[in-house]
Design a protein around this motif. Structure first.
Motif, PDB file in Angstrom:
ATOM      1  N   LYS A 224     108.714  15.518  24.266  1.00  0.00           N
ATOM      2  CA  LYS A 224     109.397  16.702  24.813  1.00  0.00           C
ATOM      3  C   LYS A 224     110.861  16.379  25.120  1.00  0.00           C
ATOM      4  O   LYS A 224     111.212  15.217  25.415  1.00  0.00           O
ATOM      5  CB  LYS A 224     108.654  17.248  26.019  1.00  0.00           C
ATOM      6  N   ALA A 225     111.699  17.409  25.033  1.00  0.00           N
ATOM      7  CA  ALA A 225     113.138  17.216  25.252  1.00  0.00           C
ATOM      8  C   ALA A 225     113.363  16.608  26.631  1.00  0.00           C
ATOM      9  O   ALA A 225     112.725  16.996  27.607  1.00  0.00           O
ATOM     10  CB  ALA A 225     113.858  18.555  25.130  1.00  0.00           C
ATOM     11  N   GLY A 226     114.252  15.629  26.678  1.00  0.00           N
ATOM     12  CA  GLY A 226     114.563  14.961  27.949  1.00  0.00           C
ATOM     13  C   GLY A 226     113.861  13.618  28.096  1.00  0.00           C
ATOM     14  O   GLY A 226     114.312  12.758  28.838  1.00  0.00           O
ATOM     15  N   ALA A 227     112.727  13.452  27.368  1.00  0.00           N
ATOM     16  CA  ALA A 227     112.011  12.166  27.451  1.00  0.00           C
ATOM     17  C   ALA A 227     112.796  11.104  26.694  1.00  0.00           C
ATOM     18  O   ALA A 227     113.629  11.411  25.838  1.00  0.00           O
ATOM     19  CB  ALA A 227     110.612  12.300  26.860  1.00  0.00           C
ATOM     20  N   MET A 228     112.501   9.841  27.000  1.00  0.00           N
ATOM     21  CA  MET A 228     113.120   8.754  26.255  1.00  0.00           C
ATOM     22  C   MET A 228     112.608   8.769  24.812  1.00  0.00           C
ATOM     23  O   MET A 228     111.423   9.024  24.581  1.00  0.00           O
ATOM     24  CB  MET A 228     112.756   7.406  26.882  1.00  0.00           C
ATOM     25  N   ALA A 229     113.500   8.458  23.881  1.00  0.00           N
ATOM     26  CA  ALA A 229     113.079   8.433  22.469  1.00  0.00           C
ATOM     27  C   ALA A 229     112.392   7.108  22.186  1.00  0.00           C
ATOM     28  O   ALA A 229     112.960   6.196  21.595  1.00  0.00           O
ATOM     29  CB  ALA A 229     114.280   8.633  21.562  1.00  0.00           C
ATOM     30  N   ASP A 230     111.149   6.990  22.655  1.00  0.00           N
ATOM     31  CA  ASP A 230     110.331   5.806  22.406  1.00  0.00           C
ATOM     32  C   ASP A 230     109.251   6.216  21.408  1.00  0.00           C
ATOM     33  O   ASP A 230     108.376   7.018  21.736  1.00  0.00           O
ATOM     34  CB  ASP A 230     109.632   5.342  23.694  1.00  0.00           C
ATOM     35  N   PHE A 231     109.343   5.697  20.216  1.00  0.00           N
ATOM     36  CA  PHE A 231     108.313   6.034  19.232  1.00  0.00           C
ATOM     37  C   PHE A 231     108.149   4.892  18.248  1.00  0.00           C
ATOM     38  O   PHE A 231     108.900   3.919  18.264  1.00  0.00           O
ATOM     39  CB  PHE A 231     108.663   7.346  18.506  1.00  0.00           C
ATOM     40  N   TRP A 232     107.151   4.992  17.399  1.00  0.00           N
ATOM     41  CA  TRP A 232     106.961   3.970  16.364  1.00  0.00           C
ATOM     42  C   TRP A 232     106.679   4.651  15.043  1.00  0.00           C
ATOM     43  O   TRP A 232     106.293   5.827  15.004  1.00  0.00           O
ATOM     44  CB  TRP A 232     105.875   2.975  16.752  1.00  0.00           C
ATOM     45  N   VAL A 233     106.913   3.912  14.002  1.00  0.00           N
ATOM     46  CA  VAL A 233     106.813   4.477  12.656  1.00  0.00           C
ATOM     47  C   VAL A 233     105.594   3.875  11.975  1.00  0.00           C
ATOM     48  O   VAL A 233     105.559   2.673  11.700  1.00  0.00           O
ATOM     49  CB  VAL A 233     108.093   4.149  11.845  1.00  0.00           C
ATOM     50  N   LEU A 234     104.607   4.719  11.754  1.00  0.00           N
ATOM     51  CA  LEU A 234     103.396   4.266  11.068  1.00  0.00           C
ATOM     52  C   LEU A 234     103.557   4.633   9.599  1.00  0.00           C
ATOM     53  O   LEU A 234     103.588   5.816   9.241  1.00  0.00           O
ATOM     54  CB  LEU A 234     102.187   4.972  11.689  1.00  0.00           C
ATOM     55  N   ASP A 235     103.664   3.615   8.771  1.00  0.00           N
ATOM     56  CA  ASP A 235     104.019   3.871   7.378  1.00  0.00           C
ATOM     57  C   ASP A 235     102.902   3.448   6.428  1.00  0.00           C
ATOM     58  O   ASP A 235     102.725   2.257   6.156  1.00  0.00           O
ATOM     59  CB  ASP A 235     105.302   3.099   7.044  1.00  0.00           C
ATOM     60  N   PRO A 236     102.146   4.412   5.919  1.00  0.00           N
ATOM     61  CA  PRO A 236     101.061   4.058   4.995  1.00  0.00           C
ATOM     62  C   PRO A 236     101.534   3.932   3.543  1.00  0.00           C
ATOM     63  O   PRO A 236     100.733   3.607   2.666  1.00  0.00           O
ATOM     64  CB  PRO A 236     100.107   5.252   5.131  1.00  0.00           C
ATOM     65  N   THR A 237     102.826   4.161   3.278  1.00  0.00           N
ATOM     66  CA  THR A 237     103.249   4.388   1.885  1.00  0.00           C
ATOM     67  C   THR A 237     103.139   3.142   0.999  1.00  0.00           C
ATOM     68  O   THR A 237     103.098   3.263  -0.211  1.00  0.00           O
ATOM     69  CB  THR A 237     104.681   4.966   1.806  1.00  0.00           C
ATOM     70  N   ASN A 238     103.091   1.954   1.597  1.00  0.00           N
ATOM     71  CA  ASN A 238     102.936   0.749   0.752  1.00  0.00           C
ATOM     72  C   ASN A 238     101.480   0.342   0.565  1.00  0.00           C
ATOM     73  O   ASN A 238     101.199  -0.734   0.052  1.00  0.00           O
ATOM     74  CB  ASN A 238     103.701  -0.432   1.367  1.00  0.00           C
ATOM     75  N   ASP A 239     100.584   1.195   1.014  1.00  0.00           N
ATOM     76  CA  ASP A 239      99.152   0.873   0.932  1.00  0.00           C
ATOM     77  C   ASP A 239      98.498   1.910   0.016  1.00  0.00           C
ATOM     78  O   ASP A 239      98.170   3.018   0.449  1.00  0.00           O
ATOM     79  CB  ASP A 239      98.575   0.933   2.360  1.00  0.00           C
ATOM     80  N   PRO A 240      98.322   1.561  -1.260  1.00  0.00           N
ATOM     81  CA  PRO A 240      97.869   2.567  -2.232  1.00  0.00           C
ATOM     82  C   PRO A 240      96.540   3.208  -1.845  1.00  0.00           C
ATOM     83  O   PRO A 240      96.394   4.422  -1.926  1.00  0.00           O
ATOM     84  CB  PRO A 240      97.733   1.775  -3.540  1.00  0.00           C
ATOM     85  N   TYR A 241      95.567   2.407  -1.392  1.00  0.00           N
ATOM     86  CA  TYR A 241      94.276   3.017  -1.043  1.00  0.00           C
ATOM     87  C   TYR A 241      94.455   4.043   0.075  1.00  0.00           C
ATOM     88  O   TYR A 241      93.943   5.168   0.007  1.00  0.00           O
ATOM     89  CB  TYR A 241      93.225   1.976  -0.622  1.00  0.00           C
ATOM     90  N   LEU A 242      95.210   3.642   1.113  1.00  0.00           N
ATOM     91  CA  LEU A 242      95.379   4.541   2.263  1.00  0.00           C
ATOM     92  C   LEU A 242      96.048   5.852   1.821  1.00  0.00           C
ATOM     93  O   LEU A 242      95.640   6.941   2.242  1.00  0.00           O
ATOM     94  CB  LEU A 242      96.188   3.829   3.354  1.00  0.00           C
ATOM     95  N   CYS A 243      97.046   5.736   0.953  1.00  0.00           N
ATOM     96  CA  CYS A 243      97.720   6.955   0.465  1.00  0.00           C
ATOM     97  C   CYS A 243      96.743   7.847  -0.297  1.00  0.00           C
ATOM     98  O   CYS A 243      96.708   9.072  -0.104  1.00  0.00           O
ATOM     99  CB  CYS A 243      98.888   6.597  -0.446  1.00  0.00           C
ATOM    100  N   GLU A 244      95.931   7.219  -1.155  1.00  0.00           N
ATOM    101  CA  GLU A 244      94.961   8.011  -1.938  1.00  0.00           C
ATOM    102  C   GLU A 244      93.942   8.673  -1.018  1.00  0.00           C
ATOM    103  O   GLU A 244      93.554   9.826  -1.201  1.00  0.00           O
ATOM    104  CB  GLU A 244      94.246   7.105  -2.952  1.00  0.00           C
TER     105      GLU A 244
END
Ligand code: GUN
Ligand code: ZN
Length: 429
Positions: A373-393
């Motif tokens: 929500k607006a005003g909160a600290m921008a604390d986040f993480w990036v979960l990236d499945p794109t290099n995992d072919p099975y997960l993408c499929e």
């Protein structure tokens, strides 16, 4: 200058155990972050990016997911190297594996190396807030706070207090304990993201005099957080009954010394009595479920539904070193399975809530962490499945909006590409 992060978003607006439409999933999402590290807006990309100044920085994570920074609400820093030891249950594991390793933290140099490694590993798994049992040794706990501050981890921690039933070097006495606690409490007063936590290890480690000291400390400093363990293992519960014969039940030991309240975190609670659940609800305590630890030590199956029925706030912890993962994300799949074994189904929204908005609310940091929500600290993480072919499929075959998140909870393990704290990428994994 603002920065805009692009990716798919998933976050909670409310408690999904209470309200079914609490989860926000936005496939083409964006988070706009101001120079102060706070979120200015998050949501649909075309809305968030409308009218964006042309000099804004854009960081495009493509098809990756941006998720609120995870909250690990229970782990032990001096057990960093205690993971995965064969064991015969809690009490003998403490004696044979944990207590010897925790004594190594009398070396400040050793402690400093581990503190740095732990903080980096937490951040590398998407954890941006952690509630931690520190070392019994003050210099070792001090370097943990230093490492958290250096790397930007939001840390709740305290010196692990025990004065009986352990090896001499791990024991303290109430007067020394008070002095140490006061020092750390004062140090954290000037810090936005470092919090002192009063940490009596558990009833069996603490004499009545040490628990009395803790109660007195909480009366003197009512805003202090408290963490301890409860009802983890049947043998432990029997021994607590014998050590405190006047207590009605395990919780009553802590209650008698004035240690319960909304800032009190109780780890495990695998075997609670009804009276204990009622008293936890009445006093507003937070219960921290540690799924892989409960399985690994054979402690039992956490009765989540009973806690919810009593309206108790819940959080999740890795419980390193009884747990087997450094990212609390990996606990979600275990939490799901533990409930399945008891005939309870958890959906993706409920699981995500247990490691983001739920514990943020329980810790009173909802204005800063746990959501977008607006005003909160921008604390986040990036979960990236794109290099995992099975997960993408597999993800391509998901048919509704929520099921990719559920699949990621079950299958994504080492897919944290980056972690962002207050708008700054701190760990590229
Ligand atoms: N109870 C008391 N100390 C500990 C500990 O270090 N780990 C776990 N899992 N339970 C405890
Ligand atoms: Zn623990």
């Amino acid at each position: 200058m603002d920065t805009v992060f692009l990716g798919a978003l998933a976050y909670l607006l409310d408690d999904p155990f209470q309200r079914s439409a609490a989860l926000e999933i936005i496939e083409r999402g964006a988070i706009r972050v101001g120079a102060d590290g706070r979120i200015r807006a998050a949501g649909e990309r075309r809305v968030v990016c409308a009218g964006l100044p042309s000099d804004s920085r854009v960081v495009d994570y493509g098809d990756a997911w941006l998720l609120p920074g995870l909250i690990d609400a229970h782990l032990h820093y001096p057990q960093y190297y205690a993971l995965a030891a064969a064991n015969r249950g809690l009490l003998s594991w403490l004696e044979q594996t944990v207590f010897p390793e925790e004594q190594a933290f009398s070396s400040q140099a050793y402690a400093a190396r581990v503190a740095d490694a732990l903080v980096r590993r937490l951040l590398g798994g998407g954890v941006t807030t952690a509630v931690v049992y520190g070392s019994r040794f003050a210099p070792a706990t001090a370097v943990l706070f230093d490492a958290a501050k250096r790397h930007g981890l939001r840390l709740f921690a305290g010196v692990t207090l025990m004065d009986r039933n352990g090896p001499g070097p791990l024991l303290t006495d109430p007067d020394s304990a008070w002095r140490l606690c006061e020092t750390f409490y004062s140090r954290c007063q000037d810090e936005q993201d470092l919090h002192f936590v009063l940490t009596p290890r558990f009833a069996l480690s603490c004499s009545p005099a040490l628990l009395e000291m803790c109660g007195e400390f909480k009366r003197r400093f009512p805003d202090v957080y408290v963490q301890t363990h409860i009802n983890e293992n049947r043998e432990e519960i029997d021994q607590v009954g014998r050590a405190f014969p006047e207590a009605q039940h395990y919780l009553d030991v802590y209650d008698q010394y004035g240690l319960l309240g909304p800032r009190t975190l109780l780890a495990h609670d695998v075997h609670p009595q009804g009276a204990e659940l009622r008293r936890m609800a009445e006093t507003g305590c937070v219960v921290c479920h540690c799924p892989s630890s409960n399985l690994f030590l054979g402690s039992g199956l956490f009765p989540l539904r009973r806690h919810l029925q009593h309206g108790i706030s819940l959080a999740l912890g890795t419980d390193i070193g009884a747990g087997l993962h450094f990212s609390v994300w990996n606990e979600l799949s275990e939490a799901y399975k533990i409930q399945r074994l008891q005939g309870v189904g958890l959906n993706a929204a409920q699981l995500l809530y247990l490691v983001t908005l739920g514990p943020a609310r329980a810790l009173g940091i909802e204005d800063r962490a746990g959501t977008f929500k607006a005003g909160a600290m921008a604390d986040f993480w990036v979960l990236d499945p794109t290099n995992d072919p099975y997960l993408c499929e597999r993800l391509d075959r998901c048919e509704d909006a929520e099921s990719p998140l559920f699949t990621l909870i079950q299958l994504a393990r080492h897919h944290c590409r980056a972690t962002c704290i207050r708008g700054r990428i701190v760990e590229q994994v």
